[in-house]
Scaffold this motif. Sequence first.
Motif, PDB file in Angstrom:
ATOM      1  N   ALA A  72      -5.236  -4.816   7.430  1.00 43.92           N
ATOM      2  CA  ALA A  72      -5.516  -4.730   5.989  1.00 43.92           C
ATOM      3  C   ALA A  72      -5.877  -3.307   5.581  1.00 43.92           C
ATOM      4  N   LEU A  73      -6.685  -2.636   6.405  1.00 44.94           N
ATOM      5  CA  LEU A  73      -7.086  -1.253   6.093  1.00 44.94           C
ATOM      6  C   LEU A  73      -5.881  -0.309   6.073  1.00 44.94           C
ATOM      7  N   ILE A  74      -4.875  -0.614   6.880  1.00 40.32           N
ATOM      8  CA  ILE A  74      -3.665   0.217   6.905  1.00 40.32           C
ATOM      9  C   ILE A  74      -2.646  -0.280   5.883  1.00 40.32           C
ATOM     10  N   GLY A  75      -2.444  -1.605   5.847  1.00 42.59           N
ATOM     11  CA  GLY A  75      -1.355  -2.183   5.069  1.00 42.59           C
ATOM     12  C   GLY A  75      -1.516  -2.073   3.564  1.00 42.59           C
ATOM     13  N   ILE A  76      -2.744  -2.243   3.054  1.00 44.42           N
ATOM     14  CA  ILE A  76      -2.941  -2.184   1.603  1.00 44.42           C
ATOM     15  C   ILE A  76      -2.642  -0.788   1.050  1.00 44.42           C
ATOM     16  N   PRO A  77      -3.184   0.297   1.641  1.00 41.22           N
ATOM     17  CA  PRO A  77      -2.797   1.634   1.153  1.00 41.22           C
ATOM     18  C   PRO A  77      -1.304   1.912   1.292  1.00 41.22           C
ATOM     19  N   VAL A  78      -0.700   1.438   2.383  1.00 31.98           N
ATOM     20  CA  VAL A  78       0.742   1.647   2.555  1.00 31.98           C
ATOM     21  C   VAL A  78       1.514   0.904   1.470  1.00 31.98           C
ATOM     22  N   GLY A  79       1.064  -0.317   1.130  1.00 33.56           N
ATOM     23  CA  GLY A  79       1.713  -1.066   0.055  1.00 33.56           C
ATOM     24  C   GLY A  79       1.658  -0.337  -1.273  1.00 33.56           C
ATOM     25  N   PHE A  80       0.501   0.260  -1.577  1.00 31.32           N
ATOM     26  CA  PHE A  80       0.393   1.072  -2.792  1.00 31.32           C
ATOM     27  C   PHE A  80       1.298   2.301  -2.685  1.00 31.32           C
ATOM     28  N   GLY A  81       1.356   2.879  -1.487  1.00 34.62           N
ATOM     29  CA  GLY A  81       2.146   4.096  -1.293  1.00 34.62           C
ATOM     30  C   GLY A  81       3.622   3.882  -1.532  1.00 34.62           C
ATOM     31  N   ILE A  82       4.175   2.785  -0.984  1.00 26.79           N
ATOM     32  CA  ILE A  82       5.618   2.570  -1.158  1.00 26.79           C
ATOM     33  C   ILE A  82       5.942   2.148  -2.584  1.00 26.79           C
ATOM     34  N   THR A  83       4.933   1.733  -3.352  1.00 22.26           N
ATOM     35  CA  THR A  83       5.144   1.397  -4.760  1.00 22.26           C
ATOM     36  C   THR A  83       5.176   2.638  -5.636  1.00 22.26           C
ATOM     37  N   HIS A  84       4.335   3.620  -5.323  1.00 29.59           N
ATOM     38  CA  HIS A  84       4.155   4.778  -6.201  1.00 29.59           C
ATOM     39  C   HIS A  84       4.962   6.011  -5.780  1.00 29.59           C
ATOM     40  N   PHE A  85       5.359   6.089  -4.542  1.00 28.82           N
ATOM     41  CA  PHE A  85       6.034   7.296  -4.054  1.00 28.82           C
ATOM     42  C   PHE A  85       7.400   6.919  -3.499  1.00 28.82           C
ATOM     43  N   ALA A  86       8.433   7.225  -4.283  1.00 26.50           N
ATOM     44  CA  ALA A  86       9.796   6.829  -3.908  1.00 26.50           C
ATOM     45  C   ALA A  86      10.236   7.413  -2.569  1.00 26.50           C
ATOM     46  N   PRO A  87       9.982   8.700  -2.273  1.00 22.50           N
ATOM     47  CA  PRO A  87      10.390   9.223  -0.959  1.00 22.50           C
ATOM     48  C   PRO A  87       9.709   8.489   0.196  1.00 22.50           C
ATOM     49  N   PHE A  88       8.421   8.173   0.027  1.00 18.08           N
ATOM     50  CA  PHE A  88       7.692   7.442   1.060  1.00 18.08           C
ATOM     51  C   PHE A  88       8.289   6.054   1.254  1.00 18.08           C
ATOM     52  N   SER A  89       8.620   5.394   0.137  1.00 20.96           N
ATOM     53  CA  SER A  89       9.233   4.072   0.204  1.00 20.96           C
ATOM     54  C   SER A  89      10.592   4.124   0.890  1.00 20.96           C
ATOM     55  N   ALA A  90      11.415   5.100   0.498  1.00 19.18           N
ATOM     56  CA  ALA A  90      12.753   5.230   1.083  1.00 19.18           C
ATOM     57  C   ALA A  90      12.686   5.507   2.580  1.00 19.18           C
ATOM     58  N   ALA A  91      11.671   6.261   2.994  1.00 17.44           N
ATOM     59  CA  ALA A  91      11.544   6.612   4.409  1.00 17.44           C
ATOM     60  C   ALA A  91      11.017   5.456   5.245  1.00 17.44           C
ATOM     61  N   LEU A  92      10.153   4.623   4.646  1.00 20.47           N
ATOM     62  CA  LEU A  92       9.442   3.621   5.441  1.00 20.47           C
ATOM     63  C   LEU A  92      10.081   2.241   5.420  1.00 20.47           C
ATOM     64  N   GLU A  93      10.643   1.835   4.288  1.00 17.06           N
ATOM     65  CA  GLU A  93      11.113   0.459   4.145  1.00 17.06           C
ATOM     66  C   GLU A  93      12.174   0.051   5.171  1.00 17.06           C
ATOM     67  N   PRO A  94      13.136   0.918   5.546  1.00 13.16           N
ATOM     68  CA  PRO A  94      14.086   0.503   6.592  1.00 13.16           C
ATOM     69  C   PRO A  94      13.404   0.173   7.916  1.00 13.16           C
ATOM     70  N   TYR A  95      12.350   0.906   8.246  1.00 15.37           N
ATOM     71  CA  TYR A  95      11.640   0.651   9.495  1.00 15.37           C
ATOM     72  C   TYR A  95      10.798  -0.617   9.408  1.00 15.37           C
ATOM     73  N   LEU A  96      10.282  -0.909   8.219  1.00 14.72           N
ATOM     74  CA  LEU A  96       9.566  -2.166   8.029  1.00 14.72           C
ATOM     75  C   LEU A  96      10.514  -3.346   8.223  1.00 14.72           C
ATOM     76  N   ALA A  97      11.723  -3.224   7.662  1.00 17.02           N
ATOM     77  CA  ALA A  97      12.712  -4.286   7.831  1.00 17.02           C
ATOM     78  C   ALA A  97      13.124  -4.424   9.297  1.00 17.02           C
ATOM     79  N   ALA A  98      13.315  -3.285   9.969  1.00 13.57           N
ATOM     80  CA  ALA A  98      13.711  -3.318  11.379  1.00 13.57           C
ATOM     81  C   ALA A  98      12.624  -3.935  12.244  1.00 13.57           C
ATOM     82  N   SER A  99      11.375  -3.698  11.877  1.00 21.09           N
ATOM     83  CA  SER A  99      10.264  -4.244  12.680  1.00 21.09           C
ATOM     84  C   SER A  99      10.255  -5.765  12.659  1.00 21.09           C
ATOM     85  N   GLN A 100      10.785  -6.358  11.589  1.00 15.83           N
ATOM     86  CA  GLN A 100      10.813  -7.812  11.504  1.00 15.83           C
ATOM     87  C   GLN A 100      11.975  -8.412  12.279  1.00 15.83           C
ATOM     88  N   ALA A 101      12.944  -7.591  12.638  1.00 10.77           N
ATOM     89  CA  ALA A 101      14.078  -8.070  13.426  1.00 10.77           C
ATOM     90  C   ALA A 101      13.742  -8.124  14.910  1.00 10.77           C
TER      91      ALA A 101
END
Length: 250
Positions: A72-101
Amino acid sequence: MRGNRVIAPLAVAILLLVLWLCVSYFELVSTFALPDPSDVFVRLIHGLNDGYLLSSAWQTLHVAVIGSLIAALIGIPVGFGITHFAPFSAALEPYLAASQAIPAVAFAPLLVLWVGYGTTPIVILCILMVIFPIIINTAVGVRDVDTDIIDAARLDGAHGIRLMKDIEFPLALPGILAGVRTGFTLSVTGAVVGEFVIGGQRGLGIELSTAQHLTDAPGMFATITLLALLAVGIYLALRAVETRVLAIVS
């Protein structure tokens, strides 16, 4: 409406128990594979009275709580980050999807190599299982905040951290808490899987592994029953806390 939330799950539980009793009574399945419910109940009560099941449940819960809090301490700030910062979202979201595979349990042998045996790799495994729903629910909750409210807050001078803290966070709180609730349930699963695969001295995963090696079906079912009761209790407790927090915030 509240009555249905209690009666419906209870009715399903009773139906499953009756079905189990019928299968056992008519010997449709060997007791080696599916023990009699009374044997499971006796084993569960015996384990609770002796204290070893309670001790194992506490160890599993302890690890799950630590993993959930860190996630929670890591995930909540990251959730805000990918919402507000497009480069951060573009860089991280593919890896989040891959982690679920990749099944989290597949990381268990690597975690042993990296950090050794003990509680630490199990906590890390819990974090890996919990953090994704927290990040996604936080991001969805923030994105669903009414843009008119955000615009009005900006006109009043709210920007940056103040805007996130005073406006976005309270309004996104239902989604965030739902993610935490879902993640905490997963963390219990992660703790049990970690104990089962990585090993340790205590924990419901250890009890389950021991019963498996002894081909002790009543012992396995007793452990699984306690695990199910623990998960339901945690879910209901978090739901009650969530309702109270949202009532205070609103």
